[in-house]
Design a protein around this motif. Structure first.
Motif, short mmCIF file in Angstrom:
data_model
loop_
_atom_site.label_atom_id
_atom_site.label_comp_id
_atom_site.label_asym_id
_atom_site.label_seq_id
_atom_site.Cartn_x
_atom_site.Cartn_y
_atom_site.Cartn_z
N UNK A 105 1.19 -1.52 0.19
CA UNK A 105 -0.02 -0.19 0.15
C UNK A 105 0.68 1.22 -0.33
N UNK A 106 0.50 2.14 -0.77
CA UNK A 106 1.46 3.14 -0.29
C UNK A 106 1.50 3.74 0.50
N UNK A 107 2.53 4.47 0.63
CA UNK A 107 2.71 5.45 2.02
C UNK A 107 2.37 6.74 1.70
N UNK A 108 1.89 7.71 3.11
CA UNK A 108 1.32 8.59 3.91
C UNK A 108 2.23 10.26 2.91
N UNK A 109 3.13 9.88 3.34
CA UNK A 109 4.69 10.78 3.15
C UNK A 109 3.84 12.13 3.84
N UNK A 110 3.31 12.22 5.44
CA UNK A 110 2.79 13.54 5.87
C UNK A 110 3.81 13.63 6.46
N UNK A 111 4.02 14.73 6.74
CA UNK A 111 5.14 14.99 7.94
C UNK A 111 4.69 16.96 8.61
N UNK A 112 4.20 17.03 10.03
CA UNK A 112 4.29 17.49 11.00
C UNK A 112 5.26 18.20 11.29
N UNK A 113 4.92 20.02 10.63
CA UNK A 113 5.63 20.68 11.96
C UNK A 113 5.18 21.55 12.45
N UNK A 114 5.99 21.98 13.78
CA UNK A 114 5.85 22.71 14.40
C UNK A 114 6.26 24.42 14.49
N UNK A 115 5.33 25.53 14.24
CA UNK A 115 5.45 26.83 13.91
C UNK A 115 5.49 28.17 15.66
N UNK A 116 6.07 28.76 15.21
CA UNK A 116 5.84 30.04 16.42
C UNK A 116 6.55 30.92 16.19
N UNK A 117 5.19 32.01 16.30
CA UNK A 117 5.24 33.14 15.73
C UNK A 117 6.10 34.37 16.88
#
Length: 287
Positions: A105-117
């Motif tokens: 099955x195809x992988x999701x390739x999701x990448x989560x990044x956290x940002x701050x102002x």
């Protein structure tokens, strides 16, 4: 006319889907800026309105997750257990002989990044401004099919791709998303005509599409890049389009190298606005 397979490496995650309408618009804008020798944005826009496109592009898919033709899923035993997407080489083999590869099955390739102002005054983080964004970054990049008319030379097409990669892709480019690098541009010969055609991008259907087919639908935003207009037409900003993987019996409108059309959505304040809805068509042989 030439058919090309383009591979692009994703140097960072991207946030904007790789729909062909966005991709075509970016290339038309690059041409308008003088990136392609012998072409101007007006040329592409006029040709789009006439339905005679010098350049047709499909959606860009993760190289290891190209949507399986709907006809193959509908006709296969144990379709529910079959992967809905395949790596590009396996996808080509499936279309060529209808034989399912042994692929995961195809992988999701999701990448989560956290940002701050940060505060411009103090340089410190602002309270309550921590957020996360989920993007995608396929390790082998993305791949799409393009069709050039006899009027557009490969050198002009490559020039447009270079501009695309130098500028990056989609939302968030100013803070690290959508960085690209051109991996390869290969001219290919599609296999001999099969009994069916699969769409390799989103398309606006035409009245002469064959009735026999597997019509895979999607709801897609159809808007100019104008925040004021977007707010004004909020109830009418989506159009029903056929999604990648939609498959048709060969014949009529599904006998050539492309499917779909450009439409004029009649958006208030934008009388000349056109929305691209053309996709490359690839032959499919069903076992």
């Amino acid at each position: 006319m030439g058919t090309y397979v383009v591979r692009i490496r994703c140097e960072s995650p991207y946030l904007t889907p790789w729909r062909n309408a966005t991709l075509w618009g970016r290339m038309a804008w690059a041409a308008a800026s003088g990136a392609a020798p012998g072409w101007a944005g007006e040329d592409l826009a006029v040709w789009a309105g006439m339905g005679e496109l010098p350049l047709v592009v499909g959606d860009a898919f993760p190289y290891d997750a190209v949507p399986v033709p709907a006809a193959c899923l509908a006709r296969s035993d144990g379709a529910a257990k079959r992967p809905k997407a395949l790596p590009w080489p396996d996808w080509l083999r499936l279309c060529a002989d209808g034989a399912w590869p042994d692929a995961p099955a195809a992988p999701a390739h999701e990448v989560e990044r956290t940002h701050v102002s940060l505060s411009r005054t103090t340089g410190a983080a602002i309270d309550g401004q921590l957020r996360s964004e989920v993007g995608w970054q396929p390790p082998e990049g993305v791949v799409f099919v393009a069709i050039l008319s006899e009027e557009m030379e490969e050198a002009a097409f490559r020039a447009l791709l270079e501009v695309l990669c130098s500028e990056g892709w989609g939302y968030g480019r100013s803070y690290g998303y959508g960085a690209l690098a051109l991996r390869s541009v290969e001219r290919v010969e599609p296999p001999p005509d099969g009994a069916h055609r699969v769409a390799l991008g989103h398309l606006h259907p035409t009245d002469d599409l064959p009735a026999e087919g597997w019509w895979r639908w999607a709801s897609v935003p159809v808007l100019p890049h104008d925040p004021t207009t977007r707010r004004a037409i909020l109830p009418h900003r989506y159009a029903a389009m056929l999604a990648p993987g939609a498959t048709f019996a060969a014949g009529g409108a599904a006998s050539g190298a492309r499917l779909g059309r450009v439409i004029m959505p009649e958006i208030p304040g934008h009388p000349d606005y056109a929305h691209y809805g053309v996709a490359p068509a690839w032959p499919v042989h069903l076992s």
